[in-house]
Design a protein around this motif. Structure first.
Motif: not given
Length: 67
Positions: A50-65
């Motif tokens: 709930k209190h986490e900041q959302p990631l941008s698409l690029q940030e999310a893709l980087t985390e997944l990698e």
């Protein structure tokens, strides 16, 4: 224990000691219980982030990698 104590149960199966070993449900009631458990799990997961900041698409893709 009486079946009236278990509103969704259609039949209770007891072991040799008199303990409930199985509960017979209608499929519709079983599906309802599964849906309720999934909804609760989703609610708990949402509360956890709930209190986490959302990631941008690029940030999310980087985390997944990284995984």
């Amino acid at each position: 224990m009486k079946i009236e104590d278990y509103p969704l149960a259609k039949e209770l199966v007891f072991d040799a000691e008199g303990n409930i070993s199985q509960v017979i449900l209608n499929y519709t009631d079983y599906q309802y219980l599964l849906d309720a458990l999934e909804d609760r799990g989703l609610l708990l997961a949402m509360a956890e982030v709930k209190h986490e900041q959302p990631l941008s698409l690029q940030e999310a893709l980087t985390e997944l990698e990284k995984e």
